[in-house]
Design a protein around this motif. Sequence first.
Motif, PDB file in Angstrom:
ATOM      1  N   GLU A  50       9.173   3.193   9.350  1.00 33.58           N
ATOM      2  CA  GLU A  50       9.843   4.030   8.312  1.00 33.58           C
ATOM      3  C   GLU A  50       9.692   5.612   8.789  1.00 33.58           C
ATOM      4  O   GLU A  50       8.581   6.045   8.827  1.00 33.58           O
ATOM      5  CB  GLU A  50       9.199   4.094   6.964  1.00 33.58           C
ATOM      6  CG  GLU A  50       9.854   4.792   5.792  1.00 33.58           C
ATOM      7  CD  GLU A  50      11.058   4.204   5.457  1.00 33.58           C
ATOM      8  OE1 GLU A  50      11.864   4.971   4.456  1.00 33.58           O
ATOM      9  OE2 GLU A  50      11.581   3.210   5.875  1.00 33.58           O
ATOM     10  N   MET A  51      10.940   6.097   9.040  1.00 31.17           N
ATOM     11  CA  MET A  51      10.908   7.427   9.346  1.00 31.17           C
ATOM     12  C   MET A  51      11.309   8.423   8.337  1.00 31.17           C
ATOM     13  O   MET A  51      12.287   8.067   7.620  1.00 31.17           O
ATOM     14  CB  MET A  51      11.773   7.838  10.656  1.00 31.17           C
ATOM     15  CG  MET A  51      11.806   9.071  11.342  1.00 31.17           C
ATOM     16  SD  MET A  51      12.729   9.089  12.751  1.00 31.17           S
ATOM     17  CE  MET A  51      14.461   9.176  12.038  1.00 31.17           C
ATOM     18  N   ILE A  52      10.546   9.520   7.955  1.00 30.65           N
ATOM     19  CA  ILE A  52      10.610  10.303   7.003  1.00 30.65           C
ATOM     20  C   ILE A  52      10.933  11.665   7.725  1.00 30.65           C
ATOM     21  O   ILE A  52      10.054  12.246   8.446  1.00 30.65           O
ATOM     22  CB  ILE A  52       9.306  10.388   6.097  1.00 30.65           C
ATOM     23  CG1 ILE A  52       9.379   9.266   5.130  1.00 30.65           C
ATOM     24  CG2 ILE A  52       9.680  11.578   4.990  1.00 30.65           C
ATOM     25  CD1 ILE A  52       8.025   9.199   4.246  1.00 30.65           C
ATOM     26  N   THR A  77       8.739   5.346  -4.805  1.00 30.75           N
ATOM     27  CA  THR A  77       9.720   5.699  -5.603  1.00 30.75           C
ATOM     28  C   THR A  77       9.040   6.273  -6.867  1.00 30.75           C
ATOM     29  O   THR A  77       9.587   6.648  -7.838  1.00 30.75           O
ATOM     30  CB  THR A  77      10.553   4.798  -5.966  1.00 30.75           C
ATOM     31  OG1 THR A  77       9.880   3.456  -6.619  1.00 30.75           O
ATOM     32  CG2 THR A  77      11.359   4.161  -4.675  1.00 30.75           C
ATOM     33  N   VAL A  78       7.652   5.977  -7.047  1.00 28.87           N
ATOM     34  CA  VAL A  78       6.923   6.119  -8.360  1.00 28.87           C
ATOM     35  C   VAL A  78       6.383   7.644  -8.233  1.00 28.87           C
ATOM     36  O   VAL A  78       6.027   8.113  -7.165  1.00 28.87           O
ATOM     37  CB  VAL A  78       5.757   5.252  -8.358  1.00 28.87           C
ATOM     38  CG1 VAL A  78       4.690   5.759  -9.686  1.00 28.87           C
ATOM     39  CG2 VAL A  78       6.047   3.842  -8.530  1.00 28.87           C
ATOM     40  N   GLY A  82       2.628   9.697  -3.117  1.00 28.83           N
ATOM     41  CA  GLY A  82       3.189  10.190  -1.743  1.00 28.83           C
ATOM     42  C   GLY A  82       2.881   9.109  -0.666  1.00 28.83           C
ATOM     43  O   GLY A  82       1.972   8.169  -0.901  1.00 28.83           O
ATOM     44  N   SER A  83       2.950   9.482   0.597  1.00 30.86           N
ATOM     45  CA  SER A  83       2.686   8.683   1.813  1.00 30.86           C
ATOM     46  C   SER A  83       1.436   8.147   1.796  1.00 30.86           C
ATOM     47  O   SER A  83       0.953   7.177   1.998  1.00 30.86           O
ATOM     48  CB  SER A  83       3.259   9.293   2.962  1.00 30.86           C
ATOM     49  OG  SER A  83       2.627  10.556   3.310  1.00 30.86           O
ATOM     50  N   ARG A  84       0.326   9.317   1.432  1.00 31.21           N
ATOM     51  CA  ARG A  84      -1.007   9.059   1.708  1.00 31.21           C
ATOM     52  C   ARG A  84      -1.627   8.166   0.735  1.00 31.21           C
ATOM     53  O   ARG A  84      -2.218   7.076   0.989  1.00 31.21           O
ATOM     54  CB  ARG A  84      -1.819  10.423   1.434  1.00 31.21           C
ATOM     55  CG  ARG A  84      -3.429  10.073   1.682  1.00 31.21           C
ATOM     56  CD  ARG A  84      -4.016  11.290   1.602  1.00 31.21           C
ATOM     57  NE  ARG A  84      -3.743  12.366   2.604  1.00 31.21           N
ATOM     58  CZ  ARG A  84      -4.089  12.743   3.795  1.00 31.21           C
ATOM     59  NH1 ARG A  84      -5.219  11.842   4.160  1.00 31.21           N
ATOM     60  NH2 ARG A  84      -3.642  13.580   4.525  1.00 31.21           N
ATOM     61  N   VAL A  85      -1.013   8.358  -0.581  1.00 32.55           N
ATOM     62  CA  VAL A  85      -1.393   7.167  -1.609  1.00 32.55           C
ATOM     63  C   VAL A  85      -0.910   5.896  -1.463  1.00 32.55           C
ATOM     64  O   VAL A  85      -1.739   4.741  -1.421  1.00 32.55           O
ATOM     65  CB  VAL A  85      -1.298   7.750  -3.283  1.00 32.55           C
ATOM     66  CG1 VAL A  85      -1.368   6.561  -4.215  1.00 32.55           C
ATOM     67  CG2 VAL A  85      -1.889   9.008  -3.231  1.00 32.55           C
ATOM     68  N   ALA A  86       0.256   5.796  -0.790  1.00 31.73           N
ATOM     69  CA  ALA A  86       1.067   4.626  -0.608  1.00 31.73           C
ATOM     70  C   ALA A  86       0.226   3.887   0.450  1.00 31.73           C
ATOM     71  O   ALA A  86      -0.119   2.376   0.192  1.00 31.73           O
ATOM     72  CB  ALA A  86       2.489   4.754  -0.193  1.00 31.73           C
ATOM     73  N   SER A 114      -7.983   4.370  -3.037  1.00 31.34           N
ATOM     74  CA  SER A 114      -8.283   5.772  -2.650  1.00 31.34           C
ATOM     75  C   SER A 114      -7.192   6.627  -3.322  1.00 31.34           C
ATOM     76  O   SER A 114      -5.963   6.447  -2.997  1.00 31.34           O
ATOM     77  CB  SER A 114      -8.689   6.160  -1.255  1.00 31.34           C
ATOM     78  OG  SER A 114      -8.926   7.660  -1.341  1.00 31.34           O
ATOM     79  N   GLY A 115      -7.520   7.599  -4.240  1.00 29.16           N
ATOM     80  CA  GLY A 115      -6.418   8.439  -4.662  1.00 29.16           C
ATOM     81  C   GLY A 115      -5.709   8.125  -6.076  1.00 29.16           C
ATOM     82  O   GLY A 115      -4.487   8.751  -6.228  1.00 29.16           O
ATOM     83  N   VAL A 116      -5.923   6.872  -6.532  1.00 27.98           N
ATOM     84  CA  VAL A 116      -5.190   6.322  -7.452  1.00 27.98           C
ATOM     85  C   VAL A 116      -6.163   6.045  -8.660  1.00 27.98           C
ATOM     86  O   VAL A 116      -6.982   5.418  -8.795  1.00 27.98           O
ATOM     87  CB  VAL A 116      -4.738   4.761  -7.405  1.00 27.98           C
ATOM     88  CG1 VAL A 116      -3.933   4.478  -8.369  1.00 27.98           C
ATOM     89  CG2 VAL A 116      -3.800   4.797  -5.894  1.00 27.98           C
TER      90      VAL A 116
END
Length: 205
Positions: A50-52, A77-78, A82-86, A114-116
């Motif tokens: 996946e390229m952002i 989409t939530v 972000g990418s780190r949490v995902a 982590s992070g949630v």
Amino acid sequence: MIGKLKGIIETLGDDTALIDVNGVCYEAHCSGRTLQSLPRVGEAAVLFIEMIVREDMIRLYGFATEGEKSWFRLLMTVQGVGSRVALGILSILSPSDLSSAIALQDKAMVGRASGVGPKLAQRIVSELKGKVPAGVSIDAGAMGLQTALGEGVATGNVSDAVSALVNLGYGQAQASSALARVVAKEGEDTPTEKLIRLGLRELSS
């Protein structure tokens, strides 16, 4: 756009993999689960990408399966994810486990990442209800629990019992299957402590 990389693993970091594709090295940020599934340095590997692209960066995210990549897109989409949490969520939950957690509205399972925090976990399971990516399955245990619950949405006591059994070392599929049998016999209003006790009995029988 880059959708997949096939090459040789140059290096593996804590959260990245460097893939040599015909002399060009691409750095992909990966979940812990994907990194564990990759072969050793010097061996051939395939990553779904996946390229952002943003004004200040271009970043690649690599996944072992299309299912993991699809969940990454959906999680992003939530609001607040972000990418780190995902990647953190995908490090502890397989695509199938995550599908089951969303289907059963099991915020405690998602909250293990982590992070949630509790509020974000609740937002994730609420906003993504019914949005399982195509091609990602829900394990049979969760399907059985959904059937036992009628609407397929676990009440707090049931989801807490599933999480408790998972924390004791059982797989989510095992825990869901055991509790599906308990709920079918005892009802979904059974107290959490009793659900856990009867679930353990089912697992040991």
